[in-house]
Design a protein around this motif. Structure first.
Motif, PDB file in Angstrom:
ATOM      1  N   VAL A  24       0.835  -1.208   0.000  1.00 40.85           N
ATOM      2  CA  VAL A  24       0.000   0.000   0.000  1.00 40.85           C
ATOM      3  C   VAL A  24       0.862   1.248   0.000  1.00 40.85           C
ATOM      4  O   VAL A  24       0.643   2.192  -0.764  1.00 40.85           O
ATOM      5  CB  VAL A  24      -0.953   0.000   1.212  1.00 40.85           C
ATOM      6  N   TRP A 228      -8.667  -4.428   0.560  1.00 41.83           N
ATOM      7  CA  TRP A 228      -8.311  -3.011   0.475  1.00 41.83           C
ATOM      8  C   TRP A 228      -9.178  -2.303  -0.564  1.00 41.83           C
ATOM      9  O   TRP A 228      -9.674  -1.197  -0.325  1.00 41.83           O
ATOM     10  CB  TRP A 228      -6.830  -2.883   0.117  1.00 41.83           C
ATOM     11  N   LEU A 229      -9.365  -2.957  -1.732  1.00 41.71           N
ATOM     12  CA  LEU A 229     -10.206  -2.367  -2.768  1.00 41.71           C
ATOM     13  C   LEU A 229     -11.643  -2.194  -2.287  1.00 41.71           C
ATOM     14  O   LEU A 229     -12.291  -1.180  -2.569  1.00 41.71           O
ATOM     15  CB  LEU A 229     -10.184  -3.246  -4.024  1.00 41.71           C
ATOM     16  N   VAL A 231     -12.689  -1.708   0.742  1.00 37.54           N
ATOM     17  CA  VAL A 231     -12.751  -0.569   1.667  1.00 37.54           C
ATOM     18  C   VAL A 231     -12.765   0.737   0.878  1.00 37.54           C
ATOM     19  O   VAL A 231     -13.570   1.642   1.148  1.00 37.54           O
ATOM     20  CB  VAL A 231     -11.569  -0.602   2.653  1.00 37.54           C
ATOM     21  N   LYS A 232     -11.871   0.860  -0.105  1.00 45.20           N
ATOM     22  CA  LYS A 232     -11.771   2.086  -0.890  1.00 45.20           C
ATOM     23  C   LYS A 232     -13.019   2.338  -1.727  1.00 45.20           C
ATOM     24  O   LYS A 232     -13.414   3.487  -1.949  1.00 45.20           O
ATOM     25  CB  LYS A 232     -10.540   2.027  -1.801  1.00 45.20           C
ATOM     26  N   LEU A 233     -13.648   1.269  -2.219  1.00 42.02           N
ATOM     27  CA  LEU A 233     -14.816   1.405  -3.087  1.00 42.02           C
ATOM     28  C   LEU A 233     -16.131   1.291  -2.324  1.00 42.02           C
ATOM     29  O   LEU A 233     -17.197   1.280  -2.930  1.00 42.02           O
ATOM     30  CB  LEU A 233     -14.764   0.341  -4.191  1.00 42.02           C
ATOM     31  N   HIS A 234     -16.055   1.196  -0.980  1.00 38.85           N
ATOM     32  CA  HIS A 234     -17.246   1.096  -0.127  1.00 38.85           C
ATOM     33  C   HIS A 234     -18.096  -0.125  -0.516  1.00 38.85           C
ATOM     34  O   HIS A 234     -19.301  -0.017  -0.728  1.00 38.85           O
ATOM     35  CB  HIS A 234     -18.079   2.377  -0.211  1.00 38.85           C
ATOM     36  N   GLY A 300      -5.332   7.638  -9.557  1.00 42.59           N
ATOM     37  CA  GLY A 300      -5.461   6.502  -8.640  1.00 42.59           C
ATOM     38  C   GLY A 300      -6.525   5.524  -9.073  1.00 42.59           C
ATOM     39  O   GLY A 300      -6.276   4.315  -9.200  1.00 42.59           O
ATOM     40  N   ALA A 301      -7.744   6.033  -9.339  1.00 45.37           N
ATOM     41  CA  ALA A 301      -8.833   5.151  -9.757  1.00 45.37           C
ATOM     42  C   ALA A 301      -8.518   4.515 -11.107  1.00 45.37           C
ATOM     43  O   ALA A 301      -8.797   3.327 -11.332  1.00 45.37           O
ATOM     44  CB  ALA A 301     -10.144   5.931  -9.830  1.00 45.37           C
ATOM     45  N   VAL A 304      -6.255   1.573 -10.595  1.00 44.11           N
ATOM     46  CA  VAL A 304      -6.969   0.427 -10.035  1.00 44.11           C
ATOM     47  C   VAL A 304      -7.784  -0.270 -11.119  1.00 44.11           C
ATOM     48  O   VAL A 304      -7.745  -1.509 -11.256  1.00 44.11           O
ATOM     49  CB  VAL A 304      -7.880   0.864  -8.871  1.00 44.11           C
TER      50      VAL A 304
END
Length: 337
Positions: A24, A228-229, A231-234, A300-301, A304
């Motif tokens: 990360v 992790w993804l 969490v970031k993408l809800h 960033g997006a 990903v």
């Protein structure tokens, strides 16, 4: 000097940290380094008195479209608007959405999918979305841009996990949910409550995400990346299930003719990643520039989505199911036993 100091953090991260935290921090360091290089490049370019500052004066605001789904990029040269419409049409075609029917659009964002269903499919549309700002934007656009459709559109603010209350006494020929169900607290409650809202033989259709195998069967590294993804993408980890498990859950809730079709990763994630990269370049070349937050978002997006387009860690899918005919009792209806 700033670049040198920042670059010196790299060996510190590599030697002091380990495991998922290390990956990360290395990723965030790379994004930060790219940002510094971009800034240095822009400052090194000579400018005229005005440059292209007039670009901001020539942009039509607010934009006529405000789509926000991943899009379906099956052709080269699509605009974001066109790709988003293509994804909506793919869902509509897959679920055999009828024209001039009654639709419930769940998680409609700023209303573009609702406007599309009312205009292109001539449907009576009820939409429900959670975010206040998006609901207000959609309601404003309905009055200012789409007034001729207002007699067959109802845009509401509400929770998808409480549609049994907000839609009490109503029924629809179709229920659609495009690129939103992954963000629900639990979409299985949504599916349960949606079934009684369908007329007999009514259909539900979604664009959603599934996984190639159960999360607990993946390698620790892949599990960490996906967690992790999420969490970031809800996205709730409860939604990380396979196509087979997804179908079984829908059938257990009472849906019939359940079908899930996988879309190529490159036609969804890969296409969106490419467009984000190109759009960032267009903004800079046109003189509009970008804020730090927007650059981080696009860079960033986009990184990903590019990764997801190449690695089969998650699958984009079309989902459809049908409510049984009137002879079958549906749990949750007043007349069900």
């Amino acid at each position: 000097m700033k670049l040198l100091l920042y670059a010196s953090l790299l060996p510190v991260i590599a030697t002091v940290t380990s495991g998922f935290l290390k990956y990360v921090l290395l990723y965030l360091h790379a994004v930060g380094l790219a940002w510094i290089l971009i800034q240095r490049t822009e400052l090194s370019v000579s400018t005229n008195m005005y440059g292209l500052r007039q670009a901001i004066l020539n942009v039509s605001l607010p934009p006529k479209e405000s789509w926000f789904n991943m899009g379906l990029w099956e052709k080269e040269g699509l605009t974001y608007h066109q790709a988003c419409v293509a994804l909506v049409n793919a869902v509509a075609n897959y679920m055999k959405l009828g024209r001039r029917t009654k639709i419930l659009d769940v998680g409609y964002g700023c209303g573009d999918s609702c406007f599309h269903f009312a205009d292109a499919y001539e449907c009576d549309v009820t939409g429900i979305t959670l975010e206040t700002q998006q609901w207000e934007n959609a309601a404003s656009r309905l009055q200012e841009q789409w007034q001729p459709l207002s007699d067959r559109m109802t845009l509401l603010q509400g929770n998808a996990n409480d549609i049994s209350s907000s839609m009490a006494g109503k029924q629809f020929d179709h229920i659609v949910c495009i690129d939103a169900a992954v963000h629900f607290g639990t979409k299985w409650d949504f599916f349960r409550d949606a079934l009684p809202l369908l007329v007999p033989n009514g259909t539900i259709g979604l664009y959603d995400l599934v996984f190639p195998q159960p999360l607990n069967e993946l390698s620790p590294f892949t599990q960490a990346i996906i967690s992790w993804l999420c969490v970031k993408l809800h996205v709730s980890l409860e939604h990380c299930i396979t196509i087979t498990a997804y179908e079984e859950k829908l059938k257990a809730l009472g849906y019939i003719d359940v079908s899930i079709q996988r879309l190529p990763n490159k036609n969804v994630f890969g296409g969106l990643a490419n467009y984000m990269q190109e759009q960032q370049r267009r903004c800079i070349d046109s003189g509009l520039g970008l804020s730090i937050n927007n650059r981080i978002f696009l860079t960033g997006a986009g990184s990903v989505y590019r990764l997801l387009g190449r690695r089969e860690w998650v699958y984009p899918v079309l989902v459809t199911g049908r409510r049984p005919d009137s002879k079958t009792a549906i749990a949750g209806e007043p007349n069900s036993s």
